[in-house]
Structures are given as C-alpha cells and as structure tokens.
Scaffold this active site. Structure first.
Site, mmCIF file in Angstrom:
data_model
loop_
_atom_site.group_PDB
_atom_site.id
_atom_site.type_symbol
_atom_site.label_atom_id
_atom_site.label_comp_id
_atom_site.label_asym_id
_atom_site.label_seq_id
_atom_site.Cartn_x
_atom_site.Cartn_y
_atom_site.Cartn_z
ATOM 1 C CG PHE A 142 -1.971 1.035 1.191
ATOM 2 C CD1 PHE A 142 -3.101 0.852 0.416
ATOM 3 C CD2 PHE A 142 -1.847 2.214 1.915
ATOM 4 C CE1 PHE A 142 -4.095 1.813 0.361
ATOM 5 C CE2 PHE A 142 -2.827 3.183 1.864
ATOM 6 C CZ PHE A 142 -3.955 2.993 1.089
ATOM 7 C CG ASP A 214 -0.232 -2.811 6.439
ATOM 8 O OD1 ASP A 214 -1.253 -3.057 7.111
ATOM 9 O OD2 ASP A 214 -0.141 -1.817 5.703
ATOM 10 C CE1 TYR A 239 -8.706 2.427 7.110
ATOM 11 C CE2 TYR A 239 -8.655 3.509 9.254
ATOM 12 C CZ TYR A 239 -8.092 3.296 8.004
ATOM 13 O OH TYR A 239 -6.922 3.934 7.655
ATOM 14 C CE LYS A 240 -8.009 -1.153 3.776
ATOM 15 N NZ LYS A 240 -7.890 0.244 4.193
ATOM 16 N NE ARG A 388 -9.796 -2.224 -3.324
ATOM 17 C CZ ARG A 388 -9.209 -1.886 -2.177
ATOM 18 N NH1 ARG A 388 -8.087 -2.466 -1.806
ATOM 19 N NH2 ARG A 388 -9.753 -0.965 -1.393
#
Length: 413
Positions: A142, A214, A239-240, A388
């Site tokens: 990322f 990560d 989050y996610k 995605r």
C-alpha cells in the site's frame, strides 16, 4: 402485427440468474451468519467497498450513549479510573489478539493512525538491528507503507530496497544479512493475492532480520496466526474488515519475547512505566503498553470495541470460510451468461491464494464504480483499471452478492 421474439441466449441467461437468486436465498437461510446482516445499518445499500469502512452495527449508538451518558457525563475525569478507560487500549487489543492468532498482552490499540503506528513499528524494528544497512519493502505494498518506509530509511540513514513480489523473498534469501527489517502484507491491496506469512517470516528469522507485517487487508477476514508463525511486529487499521468506523485507530502487535528490547521512537507518557509520576525521563512500560503514546481517543476505541464483539464471537475461521464462500458465489454469478467477465478477473482464481476481496479489470473503473453506486452497490476503483469487491462476512449476504453481480451485468457491455 408482429410478435417480438426473445433470443434463446437472453432467456437462458435470465433463467440462470433467477435460479442463482433462489440459490442465494437458500444459502442465506442455511447459514446462521447471514442473520448478522440485519443488525447493521446498511440503509438498503450493498456494501462491497473494502476501501475504508462498512456500515455500523445498529446498536452502536446505544453503546456510545452508554459511555457518554452513563460514564462520561456523571463521572467526567473519574471515568478514566472507575470505568476502565485507561485499560481500554490493552483490553481491546486482547480481543483483537483472538482474531490475529496471538496470545494476550501482545496487541495494543494505542489510538494512533495506521501511518503513525507503522512509523513507530518500523523505526523500532530498525533499532533492533542497528548494525544493518537495509530496510526491505515490497513494491506492491500500500502506498503509505512505501512512503513511511522511505521516510524511516532517510531518518535513520538506512538504504531502502523495494523489491517486486517475486523478488522479495529472493532478496531475503540472498542478502538477508544486510536487512534490518522487512515490511510486507499478507494480502495485495489491489488484487487480493495472498502472501503466506509463515515462509517469509522464517526467511527473515533465518537471516536475523525483523519481520514487520501490515495486516490492514487481512485482519478480521483471514487467519494470520501471528504467534504460530513467530511474527515480530505487525500493524493494521481498525476499519476495513474490523468495522471500527471512519478514522478508527490502528493496532500494534509486539511478540512477547521482543517486548523487553523494543525501543519505540514515539515515547509518550502513556507508554511510561509509571505515567502518573510525571517524571522528566522516559522509562518504558514493561510490556506492550510501552507502545502507547498519548491519551487514547476514548470514543473511537469504544466504537472499535463494539464492532469487534460479533467478530470475536464468530471466530476467525468461520469468518474466513464465510468470506471465501461469498467470493466464490460472486464468481459463479458473474460467469452466468457472461463467461467473458471471468476473463477480467485480476485476482487469483484459487480461493486459497487470495484474501477477502476480488478485483476485475475494467477500462473505465471509475465509471463502473459510479454506475454501481447509483444502483445501490458500493465498490471501489483502484488505478489504472481495477474495481474491487470486498466480502465482509457479517454484513454481506449471498442475496446481496447476487444483486451486486446483476448490476455489474447491466453496467458492463
């Protein structure tokens, strides 16, 4: 008068889609995890956006009000001591540990951003191998990971080596004795492709390098087994798939055997061995609390804690099975009458080789994202041509997957 005839292929496609809708409903009826979706405030929208956050649980407002009205308002500053606020970063960390395959006392939610937490971890990792010149990062990381790694390398006078996915492990095997720390992710944020944590961590240890992971695109949807793999340090966002909400704080894992040695650059007063002594010299706390910095953002951590409850109760194995099954059903629906769309798959076809999301290559990815949003399906585009679809196991149902694919069929020529 002429009668318009329906093409046999179109009729067959509609019949197939109808059969898949019935199958979706049967699966939702059979799977008790589908019942969780009704407890999320979705607003009738299908949330397949893995970018930042999904919907909150409907009971979140009550949980926050319990803290605000029942603790903060009547007790104010005394809530830190009477209501367990000071311990929340560690108690919530222990809940997270159950999803990460870690024992208690190794995960903390200090209240920092993911970027700040990664900076803290990478500097600490390099300090553990102060005589080694290289910080290794994966090219497909990322972007923030690459930005932070570059900053840490410049700050500490190290050389940042960025290797593509195929060359990362090879570099560790051939030049690992030069590597202070290596940062990678178990899930490619674009395509969802998996990198196995165990073999890469073993290469780090064989070379004497510190492994840093990560877990932002893995936590809450993929078993990571941090203790079993001997991972040194790991970070991830709240989050996610964890569902902590916008700006939810990050977490940090520190292997218990490493805790007495690790030296974090952000040495805030909450990481002090005796924070209320207000001493002029920093003395780190004995355990994972040494990773704490300033006063934790109470309400954000409460919201994350609330989001974790059903995830921990369900367990990471069941969460993974559910997400995997939703993804496979998405592909089944996608190919029904449109086998050409399966050829646009940018993710591994083998579900064992991917995380919780799939990606399709679409020339106008932004356009497809907007068209799906207009029809009540939230996805996210990634440049230059990826869209995605993320399958959060508790608020996405099989029927929602069917609905999303139906809209994809309509939007793509």
């Amino acid at each position: 008068m002429t009668t318009r005839k329906t093409a046999p292929a179109a009729t067959a496609a509609r019949t197939g889609r109808s059969a898949l809708r019935d199958e979706a409903r049967r699966r939702d009826d059979r799977d008790p995890l589908s019942a969780h979706a009704a407890r999320f405030a979705t607003g009738g929208v299908v949330h397949l956006n893995g970018n930042s956050l999904g919907p909150p649980r409907e009971s979140l407002v009550h949980a926050l009000d319990r803290v605000v009205s029942g603790q903060w308002a009547p007790r104010q500053v005394r809530g830190w001591f009477r209501d367990g606020w000071l311990e929340l970063p560690r108690t919530v960390g222990d809940k997270l540990a159950a999803l990460l395959g870690a024992g208690p006392g190794q995960v903390v939610v200090a209240g920092e951003t993911t970027s700040t937490t990664l900076f803290n971890a990478l500097v600490a990792a390099c300090r553990l191998r102060d005589d080694r010149p290289v910080l290794l990062a994966e090219a497909e990381s990322f972007p923030t990971d690459l930005y932070i790694a570059d900053s840490v390398a410049r700050l500490l006078g190290r050389r940042l080596v960025v290797e593509p996915r195929g060359g990362f492990d090879a570099f560790l095997a051939e030049h690992g004795r030069q590597v202070a720390a290596a940062i990678a992710a178990p899930v490619d944020f674009r395509t969802g492709e998996r990198r196995e944590i165990g073999p890469t961590t073993a290469l780090c240890h064989a070379a004497g390098a510190v492994s840093v992971w990560d877990l932002s695109h893995a936590a809450g949807v993929l078993p990571t087994e941090l203790d079993a793999h001997g991972v040194d340090l790991a970070i991830g966002c709240g989050y996610k798939y964890l569902g902590g909400g916008p700006g939810a704080p990050a977490f940090l894992y520190v292997r218990s055997g490493l805790q007495p040695e690790v030296d974090f650059p952000l040495s805030g007063w909450h990481g002090h061995a005796r924070p209320f002594d207000m001493a002029p010299r920093f003395v780190p706390a004995g355990g994972v609390d040494r990773a704490r910095t300033g006063t934790p953002p109470l309400l954000s951590i409460v919201a994350l804690d609330h989001a974790l409850e059903p995830l921990v109760q369900t367990g990471i194995r069941a969460l993974h099975r559910r997400s995997r099954s939703l993804g496979e059903f998405f592909l089944t629906c996608l190919g029904e009458g449109r086998p050409d769309l399966l050829r646009r798959l940018a993710s591994p076809r083998d579900p064992d080789r991917r995380g919780g999301h799939l990606a399709l290559r679409v020339p106008d990815a932004d356009g497809l994202e907007r068209a799906l949003a207009d029809s009540g399906v939230l996805v996210d585009a990634r440049p230059p041509d990826l869209v995605r679809f993320a399958f959060a196991p508790l608020y996405v149902t099989y029927e929602q997957v069917w609905r999303a694919v139906n809209e994809v069929h309509r939007a793509l020529p």
